[in-house]
Scaffold this active site. Structure first.
Site, mmCIF file in Angstrom:
data_model
loop_
_atom_site.group_PDB
_atom_site.id
_atom_site.type_symbol
_atom_site.label_atom_id
_atom_site.label_comp_id
_atom_site.label_asym_id
_atom_site.label_seq_id
_atom_site.Cartn_x
_atom_site.Cartn_y
_atom_site.Cartn_z
ATOM 1 N N SER A 115 0.813 -1.208 0.000
ATOM 2 C CA SER A 115 0.000 0.000 0.000
ATOM 3 C C SER A 115 0.853 1.268 0.000
ATOM 4 O O SER A 115 1.579 1.541 -0.935
ATOM 5 C CB SER A 115 -0.967 -0.031 1.189
ATOM 6 O OG SER A 115 -1.909 0.997 1.116
ATOM 7 N N ASP A 254 -2.355 6.575 -3.439
ATOM 8 C CA ASP A 254 -1.206 5.909 -2.841
ATOM 9 C C ASP A 254 -0.773 4.758 -3.755
ATOM 10 O O ASP A 254 -1.309 4.586 -4.852
ATOM 11 C CB ASP A 254 -1.488 5.443 -1.415
ATOM 12 C CG ASP A 254 -2.486 4.305 -1.348
ATOM 13 O OD1 ASP A 254 -3.277 4.149 -2.297
ATOM 14 O OD2 ASP A 254 -2.486 3.558 -0.353
#
Length: 459
Positions: A115, A254
């Site tokens: 992530s 992200d």
């Protein structure tokens, strides 16, 4: 208001997890369990558990970090050894894998991603056939299988692997379908920072095809630059581009594109709380909001009050979009999110999705003919300070008498007009200290004091 301490979540079985955290398994590449041998066996264990439920296939997608190639191969080998077929998606956003798991009728989807973390971390997370995070009982079964010796099915039963070459196009069309057909973004100038991550070849196309004038940055991944001084966790470069290009707004995703932070034309940062407020308020005014709103322990007190003032119910769950989604399903609501930028619109997607969130906000701008800066008005945010403290001792911070004492002192100082939250990260060796209250100077001083004690006791 009393302090909150979020512990590592213990599943319904009552047995703590050995490997799984709040968002799959994550850590430093090369340090157990994020090693090729463990990931190989993890793929096998997942395959064995899924094989008990009948024949099917598993999707594997990844972000752009260099270790993704290695772990993709390891998972593929493990699943094949268990007799499960594999469909490889290549670099794809996490929410895209959730969507494709459902539409391709797969038994499960696997995401290789850490992530928002740096390139030297990686992780594995899973989606069920419904596109939601795996149920506790399946995670427990996988952990039990990991304790067994690895075996290989007969050669005639080995799993096969194929590559899904049109996966990006499928997801781009899905994203566009979540916007009303009479809405275009013609005339909007948008800067999109893809964090050199999984959406680098997808997000710019979505907004360009809907009519926006797109300036894309963070679209040259080299395996090492994912999330590096870019994306949702580092918005300075995006802010500079928005102001220099005189753009209407900026979007910061992200590394795996499940988070979104936005920048208005004045250079102000809008976090997940503000984006959720904009979407909720618009749906409420159109009378299409179903039920209430789910936030987390980190959601700003101002968001909770603003939503309640609209006559809308607001509830909090532990940090992590899996808990938001679980609560939305339980209550049959549609909207939830957290300040980090995970926003779930469950009537469209089953997990946090940065692109879908951006489309919802831009659609609101178009419908109401207001700028992003104007839409954010009406939310009075309480001053909030968040400090991440690196720790070695992973005990519950509240069990430490000195930490408990400083928390009590902070709550007394806030005098029921703020919150103190202490929680262990589910993905990193950190304790997160958050203080929220009416006065910024007091809030920062209390957060610094608590963080100092946590560091001395557990660092």
């Amino acid at each position: 208001m009393k302090n909150n301490a979020e512990k590592n979540v213990i599943p319904s079985s009552g047995k703590p997890r050995k490997y799984f955290g709040t968002d799959g398994i994550r850590g430093r590449v090369g340090i157990w369990p994020i090693t090729p041998d463990f990931i190989l066996k993890l793929g096998w264990a997942v395959g064995k558990v899924l094989a008990r439920q009948g024949s099917g296939k598993v999707l594997i997608g990844k972000d752009t970090r260099i270790s993704g190639y290695m772990f993709e191969s390891a998972l593929e080998a493990g699943l094949a050894a268990a007799g499960v077929d594999i469909h490889l998606l290549g670099p794809m956003p996490t929410p895209a894998i959730a969507y494709l798991t459902r539409t391709l009728r797969a038994q499960a989807g696997i995401v290789i991603s850490a992530s928002h973390n740096p390139y030297y971390d990686n992780g594995i997370k899973f989606f069920s056939a419904q596109g939601t995070k795996l149920p506790d009982e399946i995670e427990a079964a996988i952990e039990e299988q990991l304790e067994q010796n690895m075996t290989t099915v007969d050669s005639a039963q080995l799993g096969k692997a194929v590559r899904i070459v049109d996966a990006p196009g499928r997801y781009i069309e899905f994203c566009k379908s979540t916007v009303a057909s009479d809405i275009t973004f013609n005339g909007l100038k948008i800067v999109i920072d893809c964090a050199n991550g999984a959406a680098y070849h997808i997000a710019p196309s979505v907004f360009t095809e809907l009519g926006a004038d797109v300036i894309a940055i963070g679209t040259e991944p080299n395996g090492l630059n994912i999330n590096f001084e870019c994306g949702a966790t580092s918005t300075d470069i995006l802010k500079e581009h928005v102001i220099r290009e005189k753009a209407d707004l900026g979007l910061a995703l992200d590394g795996d594109s499940d988070r979104l932070i936005m920048i208005d034309h004045e250079g102000n940062v809008l976090d997940g709380d503000e984006l959720l407020y904009i979407i909720v308020k618009h749906r409420h005014e159109l009378r299409i909001l179903k039920g209430g709103v789910v936030g987390t322990l980190m959601s700003n007190l101002g968001l909770e009050q603003a939503i309640q003032q609209m006559g809308i119910e607001f509830c909090r769950v532990p940090v992590g979009d899996r808990y938001i989604m679980a609560e939305l399903i339980k209550r049959k609501w549609h909207l939830g999110g957290e300040p980090s930028g995970h926003i779930i619109c469950s009537d469209a997607i089953t997990t946090g999705d940065g692109i879908i969130t951006a489309l919802q906000v831009l659609s609101t701008m178009r419908h109401r003919q207001l700028s992003l800066a104007e839409l954010r008005k009406g939310l009075r945010r309480y001053p909030q300070t968040l400090i991440n403290v690196k720790v070695k001792n992973l005990i519950d911070p509240i069990e430490n008498s000195r930490i408990a004492s400083v928390l009590h002192e902070a709550n007394t100082a806030l005098n029921q007009k703020g919150r103190v939250l202490l929680r262990r990260s589910g993905t990193e060796p950190l304790v997160r200290v958050m203080v929220e209250g009416e006065h910024e100077v007091q809030v920062k001083a209390l957060a610094d004091q608590i963080a100092s004690v946590v560091k001395e006791e557990l660092g």
